[in-house]
Each structure stands twice: as C-alpha cells, then as structure tokens.
Design a protein around this motif. Structure first.
Motif, PDB file in Angstrom:
ATOM      1  N   TYR A   3       0.830  -1.204   0.000  1.00 46.99           N
ATOM      2  CA  TYR A   3       0.000   0.000   0.000  1.00 46.99           C
ATOM      3  C   TYR A   3       0.868   1.259   0.000  1.00 46.99           C
ATOM      4  N   SER A  81      -7.904  -2.487  -3.905  1.00 52.21           N
ATOM      5  CA  SER A  81      -7.557  -1.483  -2.902  1.00 52.21           C
ATOM      6  C   SER A  81      -6.158  -0.916  -3.131  1.00 52.21           C
ATOM      7  N   ASN A 163     -19.218  -2.059  -8.839  1.00 46.90           N
ATOM      8  CA  ASN A 163     -18.088  -2.890  -8.418  1.00 46.90           C
ATOM      9  C   ASN A 163     -17.984  -4.154  -9.277  1.00 46.90           C
ATOM     10  N   ALA A 170     -13.471  -4.771  -6.109  1.00 47.96           N
ATOM     11  CA  ALA A 170     -13.083  -4.643  -4.705  1.00 47.96           C
ATOM     12  C   ALA A 170     -13.555  -5.874  -3.946  1.00 47.96           C
ATOM     13  N   ASN A 171     -12.931  -6.142  -2.810  1.00 42.76           N
ATOM     14  CA  ASN A 171     -13.309  -7.299  -1.989  1.00 42.76           C
ATOM     15  C   ASN A 171     -14.703  -7.147  -1.405  1.00 42.76           C
ATOM     16  N   SER A 172     -15.135  -5.899  -1.237  1.00 42.19           N
ATOM     17  CA  SER A 172     -16.490  -5.638  -0.742  1.00 42.19           C
ATOM     18  C   SER A 172     -17.021  -4.374  -1.390  1.00 42.19           C
ATOM     19  N   GLU A 175     -15.848  -1.270   0.524  1.00 38.43           N
ATOM     20  CA  GLU A 175     -14.481  -0.880   0.170  1.00 38.43           C
ATOM     21  C   GLU A 175     -14.469  -0.105  -1.134  1.00 38.43           C
ATOM     22  N   ILE A 178     -16.031   3.496  -0.514  1.00 35.90           N
ATOM     23  CA  ILE A 178     -15.184   4.396   0.278  1.00 35.90           C
ATOM     24  C   ILE A 178     -14.005   4.904  -0.547  1.00 35.90           C
ATOM     25  N   LEU A 179     -13.315   4.008  -1.255  1.00 36.48           N
ATOM     26  CA  LEU A 179     -12.125   4.418  -1.998  1.00 36.48           C
ATOM     27  C   LEU A 179     -12.473   5.286  -3.203  1.00 36.48           C
TER      28      LEU A 179
END
Length: 212
Positions: A3, A81, A163, A170-172, A175, A178-179
């Motif tokens: 990250y 992410s 998504n 994204a994994n969710s 997530e 938000i990003l």
C-alpha cells in the motif's frame, strides 16, 4: 508495504506539474499566476488560446492516471484497494503538487486516465452525468461538480453493480464505495472555488434582472 509503495508511485507520477512546465517552457507563462491559477488543461487553453497546448496538457495529465494504474497493476497484481490507493495518490498530488508549492489542477484528467484502465463504468457514468449537467446549466464547472458529486453518491447507492464491472473488483462493495468516493472528494474540494464563483455570478445576474 504494498500500500505504501503503490501510494508513493501514484504521488510521484501525479505530482508532475504538466501545465506549469509546458507553459513555462513554450510560452514563458507561470500558469499558477495566470488566468484562474489552476494548473490544468482548461486554464492552459484559456490563458494561451491554444487548443494544441490545452490538449497536450490534458493528454499528459490523463496518462499520469493511466500509467499509475498500469504500473501498480503489473507490480502488485489485481488488488483493487492497492490500485485505487495509488490512483488516489496520483489525483491528490496532481491537485496539490509539492513541486509547485502544493498548487495543481482539479484532478479530472488524471482520475479519468486511471478509471479508463480500472473501471470504465465509473468513467462512463461520470461522462453521462456531466453531459446532462452541462446541458442543464451550460457551465463546465457546474458540470464537473455535479457529475463528480452524483458519481460519488452512486458509488454507494449502486456499488454492487459498479463494483461488479470494475476490473479488478473490490473485496467488498463498502471498500469500493469508500475508496472511489475518497478520490472524488479530492476533486470536489478543488471545485469548491469555481462553483461558488459560478453561483455568485448567477445571483448577481438575477439581482440585476430584478432591478431592471
């Protein structure tokens, strides 16, 4: 560490002050002190009245986002992410470049470049909303602000669909929301001044008509 490195890649690439360097080299103009002071394609065109220079600035700023996503994808794999953090870094440093005392552009071209490789649905939705908003008010800043705000809202309300068609996903959905909204928030912050100026002009026109 992935990250941190991905964010640094985005920050370094995004911080390249395209409009400042091009106009300084070709026209000997300090774009931070000319026109609106915005270090982007639109102000470059308005200051120089050169479509070629405006387009050149746009293309390079677009490539900053595109290359950020491309490089991080190849270095760290398809992890939404990590890739999105790098794009957020690129957009942020484009808007607040440390090379020019944290001045910069408004982030749209860089965000579009990254989205073209990461999530075409987000880019397509933004463009559609921009066209509708621009047709309503015939003002670029109003279109930019409205399309960005509405796309951010849709990233929450329609996150499952958006998504699903993002590569990688994204994994969710949370997530994703938000990003994406964090990146759009940076762009919105840079549009606060021009949108306030736009509404101030509209209010002035309204008062002038009432006093006629």
């Amino acid at each position: 560490m992935s990250y941190i490195f991905s964010a640094l890649i985005g920050i370094i690439i995004g911080s390249f002050p395209t409009a400042y360097l091009i106009l300084k080299k070709i026209k000997n103009i300090d774009i931070t002190k000319a026109g609106t002071g915005n270090v982007g394609a639109m102000n470059s065109f308005e200051v120089t009245q050169s479509r070629t220079l405006g387009l050149l600035v746009f293309i390079i700023d677009f490539l900053k986002g595109f290359l950020t996503v491309y490089i991080v994808k190849n270095l760290f794999g398809n992890e939404f992410s990590i890739i999105m953090i790098s794009l957020i870094g690129a957009v942020f440093s484009h808007c607040f470049s440390f090379w020019i005392k944290f001045r910069g552009g408004r982030g749209l071209a860089t965000a579009a470049g990254g989205a073209s490789l990461l999530s075409l649905p987000i880019l397509g939705i933004w463009i559609l909303l921009w066209l509708i908003s621009y047709a309503f008010r015939r003002n670029i800043h109003f279109g930019n602000f409205s399309a960005t705000l509405l796309t951010g809202a849709l990233s929450f309300s329609s996150s499952e669909i958006m998504n699903k068609y993002t590569n990688p996903s994204a994994n969710s959905n949370l997530e994703f929301s938000i990003l994406v909204s964090l990146m759009l928030l940076i762009i919105l912050i840079k549009h606060i001044k021009p949108i306030k100026e736009y509404f101030a002009r509209q209010n002035l026109k309204t008062r002038e008509k009432e006093n006629e």
